[in-house]
Design an enzyme around this catalytic site. Sequence first.
Site, PDB file in Angstrom:
ATOM      1  N   SER A   1       3.081  -1.998  10.600  1.00  0.00           N
ATOM      2  CA  SER A   1       4.493  -2.064  10.990  1.00  0.00           C
ATOM      3  C   SER A   1       5.166  -3.413  10.728  1.00  0.00           C
ATOM      4  CB  SER A   1       4.659  -1.671  12.467  1.00  0.00           C
ATOM      5  OG  SER A   1       4.307  -0.314  12.647  1.00  0.00           O
TER       6      SER A   1
ATOM      7  N   ASN B   1       0.870  -1.181   0.000  1.00  0.00           N
ATOM      8  CA  ASN B   1       0.000   0.000   0.000  1.00  0.00           C
ATOM      9  C   ASN B   1       0.908   1.233   0.000  1.00  0.00           C
ATOM     10  OD1 ASN B   1      -1.858   2.023   0.447  1.00  0.00           O
ATOM     11  ND2 ASN B   1      -2.251   1.458   2.593  1.00  0.00           N
ATOM     12  N   TRP B   2       1.029   1.841  -1.171  1.00  0.00           N
ATOM     13  CA  TRP B   2       1.919   3.008  -1.269  1.00  0.00           C
ATOM     14  C   TRP B   2       1.355   4.238  -0.564  1.00  0.00           C
ATOM     15  CZ3 TRP B   2       3.043   3.157  -7.280  1.00  0.00           C
ATOM     16  CH2 TRP B   2       3.866   2.070  -7.612  1.00  0.00           C
ATOM     17  N   LYS B   3       0.047   4.211  -0.276  1.00  0.00           N
ATOM     18  CA  LYS B   3      -0.629   5.413   0.254  1.00  0.00           C
ATOM     19  C   LYS B   3      -0.420   6.568  -0.726  1.00  0.00           C
ATOM     20  CE  LYS B   3      -0.098   3.422   4.759  1.00  0.00           C
ATOM     21  NZ  LYS B   3      -0.040   3.595   6.197  1.00  0.00           N
TER      22      LYS B   3
ATOM     23  N   GLY C   1       2.723  -1.025   4.356  1.00  0.00           N
ATOM     24  CA  GLY C   1       2.826   0.384   3.991  1.00  0.00           C
ATOM     25  C   GLY C   1       4.274   0.770   3.768  1.00  0.00           C
ATOM     26  N   GLY C   2       4.904   1.312   4.805  1.00  0.00           N
ATOM     27  CA  GLY C   2       6.262   1.846   4.714  1.00  0.00           C
ATOM     28  C   GLY C   2       7.269   0.937   4.024  1.00  0.00           C
TER      29      GLY C   2
ATOM     30  N   GLY D   1       2.316   2.364  10.934  1.00  0.00           N
ATOM     31  CA  GLY D   1       3.376   3.356  10.805  1.00  0.00           C
ATOM     32  C   GLY D   1       4.052   3.717  12.119  1.00  0.00           C
TER      33      GLY D   1
ATOM     34  N   HIS E   1      -9.682   1.999   4.580  1.00  0.00           N
ATOM     35  CA  HIS E   1      -8.416   2.111   5.336  1.00  0.00           C
ATOM     36  C   HIS E   1      -8.621   3.133   6.455  1.00  0.00           C
ATOM     37  CE1 HIS E   1      -4.295   2.992   6.383  1.00  0.00           C
ATOM     38  NE2 HIS E   1      -3.949   1.876   5.776  1.00  0.00           N
TER      39      HIS E   1
ATOM     40  N   GLU F   1      -6.905   5.433   7.542  1.00  0.00           N
ATOM     41  CA  GLU F   1      -6.546   6.823   7.211  1.00  0.00           C
ATOM     42  C   GLU F   1      -7.710   7.511   6.498  1.00  0.00           C
ATOM     43  OE1 GLU F   1      -2.883   5.809   5.274  1.00  0.00           O
ATOM     44  OE2 GLU F   1      -2.028   5.275   7.215  1.00  0.00           O
TER      45      GLU F   1
ATOM     46  N   GLU G   1      -6.118  -4.120  10.642  1.00  0.00           N
ATOM     47  CA  GLU G   1      -5.049  -3.135  10.810  1.00  0.00           C
ATOM     48  C   GLU G   1      -5.324  -2.268  12.030  1.00  0.00           C
ATOM     49  OE1 GLU G   1      -2.695  -2.276   7.039  1.00  0.00           O
ATOM     50  OE2 GLU G   1      -4.436  -0.959   6.996  1.00  0.00           O
TER      51      GLU G   1
HETATM   52  P1  PGA Z   1       2.678   0.370   7.737  1.00  0.00           P
HETATM   53  O1  PGA Z   1       1.219   0.664   7.096  1.00  0.00           O
HETATM   54  O2  PGA Z   1       3.167  -0.930   7.165  1.00  0.00           O
HETATM   55  O3  PGA Z   1       3.519   1.534   7.288  1.00  0.00           O
HETATM   56  O4  PGA Z   1       2.500   0.315   9.212  1.00  0.00           O
HETATM   57  C1  PGA Z   1       0.296  -0.365   6.890  1.00  0.00           C
HETATM   58  C2  PGA Z   1      -0.975   0.183   6.285  1.00  0.00           C
HETATM   59  O5  PGA Z   1      -1.438   1.257   6.676  1.00  0.00           O
HETATM   60  O6  PGA Z   1      -1.560  -0.451   5.386  1.00  0.00           O
END
Ligand code: PGA
Length: 253
Positions: free
Chosen positions: A213, A8-10, A234-235, A173, A94, A96, A167
Amino acid sequence: MRKLIIANWKMHYGPVKAGAWIRAFRRERLPKEIDIGVAVPHTSLAAARSSLGRAGVPLLGAQNSFWEKEGPYTGETSPTMLAEFGVEFCLVGHSERRTHLGETDEMVAKKAVALQKAGIQPVICVGESEEAHKNGEAEKVIKAQMKAALAQGVKATGSAPLVVAYEPIWAIGTRKPCSPQNAREMHEVIREVIAKKFSKKVAQDVRILYGGSIDERTVAEYLSTTGIDGVLIGGASLDPRVFGLLCRSAAPA
Ligand code: PGA
């Protein structure tokens, strides 16, 4: 069941960088026994598709969709529009988006149904806040989110089967992942809700991912935990070589 790893590049990477990422990632040695997908911003779908070709690895995904096909919905993108890019899956709800864009459980449920109608696999994201986690209310929150997500007619199986991603917001993150054991318990809660709505058998077939994470060092432990059918990254997905390494680390020896 085949495991599923989704990047997930966001809100990272416009068309130029997206194309470069896909080309670099496709040079990585990748495990064949795992499904791998990448969820890119809408503006990068065309570039990603053109670097990918018609099909193959990774599966192409979007990060959001609207529920109507077309109409006076300024700024929105419909599932049928996403399907024109050959989008194979789409994240829905998600945290966010729930936090910054006011996405509700009802919207999430409507989006998932509309995606399936367009032949796109919905990946419904659920997760409790840090406060709920600390107050011992995680299970209650997740049950409510899941019940609402399934309330508008989403199908568990079929040509675009449901995927769920657990999640916990406090783990996203933060470099503080939820332990595999804790994730396993929450996945059981999610599977129970699916079993009640459909059947035990159906619930066994729905892939439930963990996200928050995870990196190339921790992925294997999660994927070898019973009930964790994949991960949402994500990251650690932003660098194609790190993500390639993560996918290799995930494959059983
Ligand atoms: P993260 O994000 O791996 O950076 O914690 C995961 C996500 O929000 O899908």
